[in-house]
Design a protein around this motif. Structure first.
Motif, PDB file in Angstrom:
ATOM      1  N   VAL A   1     -34.065  58.828 112.629  1.00 15.91           N
ATOM      2  CA  VAL A   1     -34.013  57.757 111.882  1.00 15.91           C
ATOM      3  C   VAL A   1     -32.533  57.429 111.676  1.00 15.91           C
ATOM      4  CG1 VAL A   1     -34.352  56.230 109.786  1.00 15.91           C
ATOM      5  CG2 VAL A   1     -36.113  57.308 111.019  1.00 15.91           C
ATOM      6  N   GLN A   2     -31.842  58.728 111.155  1.00 13.83           N
ATOM      7  CA  GLN A   2     -30.538  58.484 110.940  1.00 13.83           C
ATOM      8  C   GLN A   2     -29.486  58.257 112.390  1.00 13.83           C
ATOM      9  OE1 GLN A   2     -28.637  61.570 108.297  1.00 13.83           O
ATOM     10  NE2 GLN A   2     -30.497  62.389 108.734  1.00 13.83           N
ATOM     11  N   LEU A   3     -30.053  58.782 113.487  1.00 12.63           N
ATOM     12  CA  LEU A   3     -29.503  58.525 114.799  1.00 12.63           C
ATOM     13  C   LEU A   3     -29.749  57.130 114.995  1.00 12.63           C
ATOM     14  CD1 LEU A   3     -29.809  60.649 117.867  1.00 12.63           C
ATOM     15  CD2 LEU A   3     -30.467  58.233 118.141  1.00 12.63           C
TER      16      LEU A   3
ATOM     17  N   MET B   1     -35.646  61.084 119.743  1.00 12.30           N
ATOM     18  CA  MET B   1     -34.140  60.633 119.726  1.00 12.30           C
ATOM     19  C   MET B   1     -33.783  59.662 121.015  1.00 12.30           C
ATOM     20  SD  MET B   1     -32.156  64.229 118.788  1.00 12.30           S
ATOM     21  CE  MET B   1     -32.187  64.637 116.923  1.00 12.30           C
ATOM     22  N   LEU B   2     -34.471  59.962 122.065  1.00 13.79           N
ATOM     23  CA  LEU B   2     -34.416  59.232 123.458  1.00 13.79           C
ATOM     24  C   LEU B   2     -34.847  57.627 122.815  1.00 13.79           C
ATOM     25  CD1 LEU B   2     -35.605  61.350 126.372  1.00 13.79           C
ATOM     26  CD2 LEU B   2     -33.261  60.081 125.914  1.00 13.79           C
ATOM     27  N   GLN B   3     -35.940  57.728 122.071  1.00 12.19           N
ATOM     28  CA  GLN B   3     -36.660  56.494 121.711  1.00 12.19           C
ATOM     29  C   GLN B   3     -35.841  55.655 120.743  1.00 12.19           C
ATOM     30  OE1 GLN B   3     -40.357  58.048 120.371  1.00 12.19           O
ATOM     31  NE2 GLN B   3     -41.404  57.563 122.277  1.00 12.19           N
ATOM     32  N   ALA B   4     -35.063  56.473 119.666  1.00  9.24           N
ATOM     33  CA  ALA B   4     -34.271  56.000 118.566  1.00  9.24           C
ATOM     34  C   ALA B   4     -33.041  55.271 119.444  1.00  9.24           C
ATOM     35  CB  ALA B   4     -33.784  56.877 117.731  1.00  9.24           C
ATOM     36  N   SER B   5     -32.505  55.833 120.240  1.00  5.12           N
ATOM     37  CA  SER B   5     -31.571  55.350 121.076  1.00  5.12           C
ATOM     38  C   SER B   5     -31.837  53.892 121.781  1.00  5.12           C
ATOM     39  CB  SER B   5     -30.851  56.386 122.072  1.00  5.12           C
ATOM     40  OG  SER B   5     -31.847  56.569 123.484  1.00  5.12           O
TER      41      SER B   5
ATOM     42  N   VAL C   1     -44.059  53.264 116.495  1.00  2.00           N
ATOM     43  CA  VAL C   1     -42.747  54.124 117.030  1.00  2.00           C
ATOM     44  C   VAL C   1     -41.849  52.957 117.530  1.00  2.00           C
ATOM     45  CG1 VAL C   1     -41.965  55.320 118.839  1.00  2.00           C
ATOM     46  CG2 VAL C   1     -43.925  56.116 117.758  1.00  2.00           C
ATOM     47  N   ALA C   2     -42.123  52.287 118.293  1.00  2.00           N
ATOM     48  CA  ALA C   2     -41.296  50.948 118.552  1.00  2.00           C
ATOM     49  C   ALA C   2     -40.730  50.376 117.248  1.00  2.00           C
ATOM     50  CB  ALA C   2     -41.893  49.881 119.446  1.00  2.00           C
ATOM     51  N   ALA C   3     -41.186  49.976 116.283  1.00  2.00           N
ATOM     52  CA  ALA C   3     -40.961  49.564 114.958  1.00  2.00           C
ATOM     53  C   ALA C   3     -39.856  50.226 114.253  1.00  2.00           C
ATOM     54  CB  ALA C   3     -42.162  49.053 114.055  1.00  2.00           C
ATOM     55  N   THR C   4     -39.992  51.647 114.204  1.00  2.00           N
ATOM     56  CA  THR C   4     -39.050  52.487 113.665  1.00  2.00           C
ATOM     57  C   THR C   4     -37.708  52.238 114.371  1.00  2.00           C
ATOM     58  OG1 THR C   4     -40.653  54.090 113.027  1.00  2.00           O
ATOM     59  CG2 THR C   4     -38.151  54.940 113.046  1.00  2.00           C
ATOM     60  N   THR C   5     -37.732  52.326 115.794  1.00  2.00           N
ATOM     61  CA  THR C   5     -36.768  52.116 116.581  1.00  2.00           C
ATOM     62  C   THR C   5     -35.834  50.726 116.283  1.00  2.00           C
ATOM     63  OG1 THR C   5     -37.441  53.308 118.544  1.00  2.00           O
ATOM     64  CG2 THR C   5     -35.631  51.983 118.889  1.00  2.00           C
TER      65      THR C   5
ATOM     66  N   GLY D   1     -38.460  52.974 109.597  1.00  2.00           N
ATOM     67  CA  GLY D   1     -36.916  52.461 110.188  1.00  2.00           C
ATOM     68  C   GLY D   1     -35.967  52.366 109.251  1.00  2.00           C
ATOM     69  N   THR D   2     -36.374  51.929 107.903  1.00  2.00           N
ATOM     70  CA  THR D   2     -35.307  51.527 107.098  1.00  2.00           C
ATOM     71  C   THR D   2     -34.937  52.737 106.197  1.00  2.00           C
ATOM     72  OG1 THR D   2     -36.900  51.057 104.908  1.00  2.00           O
ATOM     73  CG2 THR D   2     -36.552  49.103 106.573  1.00  2.00           C
ATOM     74  N   GLY D   3     -35.600  53.857 106.588  1.00  2.00           N
ATOM     75  CA  GLY D   3     -35.501  54.975 105.814  1.00  2.00           C
ATOM     76  C   GLY D   3     -36.314  55.342 104.634  1.00  2.00           C
TER      77      GLY D   3
END
Length: 466
Positions: free
Chosen positions: A83-85, A163-167, A310-314, A397-399
């Motif tokens: 999430v931070q990433l 992390m790949l998804q977060a990017s 998962v997509a929503a978090t990204t 996604g907002t933390g």
């Protein structure tokens, strides 16, 4: 197109409603495929073990809630850094995102080793603690022990893929998870059954142990490929010469703040699943097997929702990093509505095809009939279940991980378990699943109420978790 839309998001450019819908669908589809592939892997495991008999199926079903608990804790640790990433990438601070990646990889791998040691130490006694009978205890213990040994690879797959998804790269983790599914089926055929079961393919005839080993081997192979892709091939995150890792107390505090509620939620939620297993265990081997098979079958229905979550978090994470509060609220609702629509369709399909799904998992008619009954009860809860799953991804996604954790804890322990305890002595497994359907509906309503309160996307939330 996806990269262009994410770039517009980070740069503060205007995203029309049409652009938002396109971005939501394009990011969600690979994540949905990834989650479905994971469930197909579990489905293949259950189906193959189901051919061995009710006792072998029940031995895996007995410890499945415990494996979910440990897997959930590993995922919580990964989420604290991914999430931070996403926030850093949304703010176009890619160098610091790579630093978070390195810290996250090291920290989560150390955590997985601790979990491995704990799991190994309890493997012998866990099936007895869960109320298993003597006929299934030994196989259940062996299955859990092998599961424990692969935990570092499971953690590596979680954190590298996350992390790949977060990017913004949803495609690579999805394709690799699909490959893991295929590898798992191959290893299962090789390890579970004797030679000659499938054509001329050799077999080791390891039964339940073979199912665990097949999953472990496929997990190990894919996690190493996932790590290679993260460190060497990712446009935003691959290692650069001269960039040294530097530790910051703030990253660990933020990771802890994000991960702790999720970890507590997993303990409460999967702890409730373990209690539920204790409620089901006295109902007999057939009920345990039917419960296990039905959980696996239902996963095909709800895993698309987890993919969308998962997509929503990204998307929400990058929106937060880019300080796009207006877009955050719109995307949060769009992705939640998409999840509810998808799981409404899968719920209808589950109701219709429940007999076929159970028939592919077990040849025993009595187990099939019981499984069909409970699946058709659960089908009615899927739309609201979707709301809770996807809204959880939005809030993460907002933390904000505390509110989802509280909602899940309250609904599981104050609605599902009391109802299951009350109904199971009267109507057996049907009572347990009726309680589950009621609880999931209550949970979904709570999350929709939370999304209707726009303050989850306000600057106060952003500052508190950045």
């Amino acid at each position: 197109m996806q990269k262009e839309l994410l770039l517009k998001l980070r740069n503060g450019d205007k995203l029309t409603l049409k652009d938002s819908i396109k971005l939501t669908i394009q990011i969600s589809l690979p994540a949905i495929m990834s989650q479905i592939s994971t469930i197909i892997m579990e489905y293949a495991d259950a189906s193959m073990v189901g051919r061995l008999g009710a006792h072998d199926s029940a031995s895996i079903g007995l410890v499945s809630s415990s494996t979910w608990l440990i897997g959930g804790l590993l995922n919580a640790a990964s989420l604290g850094f991914s999430v931070q990433l996403a926030h850093r990438i949304g703010a176009k601070d890619n160098k610091e995102a790579r630093n978070i990646m390195k810290i996250g990889l090291l920290s989560t791998m150390l955590f997985s080793i601790v979990m491995l040691l704990i799991a190994i130490s309890i493997a012998k006694w866990l099936p007895s603690w869960l109320g298993g009978n003597k006929a299934i205890i030994d196989h259940a213990s062996l299955y859990f022990l092998i599961f424990a040994c692969q935990l570092p690879f499971q953690q590596l797959n979680n954190v590298a893929g996350g992390m790949l998804q977060a990017s913004g790269n949803m495609k690579t983790p999805s394709l690799l998870n699909i490959l893991m599914c295929l590898l798992n089926i191959f290893f299962n055929l090789l390890l579970i059954f004797p030679s000659g079961t499938v054509g001329s393919l050799p077999g080791w005839n390891l039964g339940v142990a073979g199912a665990a080993l097949g999953t472990a081997l496929s997990q190990a192979i894919i996690s190493l490929i996932m790590l290679y892709w993260l460190l060497r091939r990712s446009d935003l995150l691959k290692l650069r010469k001269g960039e040294k890792m530097h530790f910051s107390k703030g990253y660990f505090i933020s990771a802890f703040r994000i991960a702790l509620p999720v970890a507590l939620e997993q303990i409460a939620q999967d702890g409730a699943q373990i209690v539920s297993t204790r409620i089901v265990a006295p109902l007999g081997t057939k009920a345990i097997a039917a419960n296990s098979f039905s959980v696996t079958a239902e996963s095909l229905c709800y895993m698309p929702g987890y993919g969308i979550g998962v997509a929503a978090t990204t998307m929400i994470g990058q929106s937060i990093g880019a300080k796009r509060e207006d877009l955050t609220y719109r995307l949060g609702w769009l992705v939640t509505i998409l999840g509810m629509a998808v799981m409404s369709i899968t719920g209808i399909l589950m109701y219709i095809f429940a007999p076929f799904m159970l028939a592919t998992l077990t040849p025993h008619p009595s187990i099939q009939m019981l499984g069909v009954r409970v699946l058709r009860i659960e089908a009615f809860a899927e739309p609201l279940f979707a709301a809770s799953i996807v809204a959880t991804g939005v809030l993460r996604g907002t933390g904000d991980t505390m509110i989802p954790s509280l909602f899940n804890l309250v609904s599981m322990w104050l609605v599902r378990l009391p109802l299951a305890t009350l109904l199971s002595p009267k109507i057996g497994l049907v009572g347990v699943w009726s309680a589950m359907a009621i609880e999931l509906s209550v949970r979904g309503i709570l999350f929709l109420w939370r999304l209707s309160k726009r303050n989850w996307s306000t600057k106060e939330v952003i500052i508190a978790h950045s």
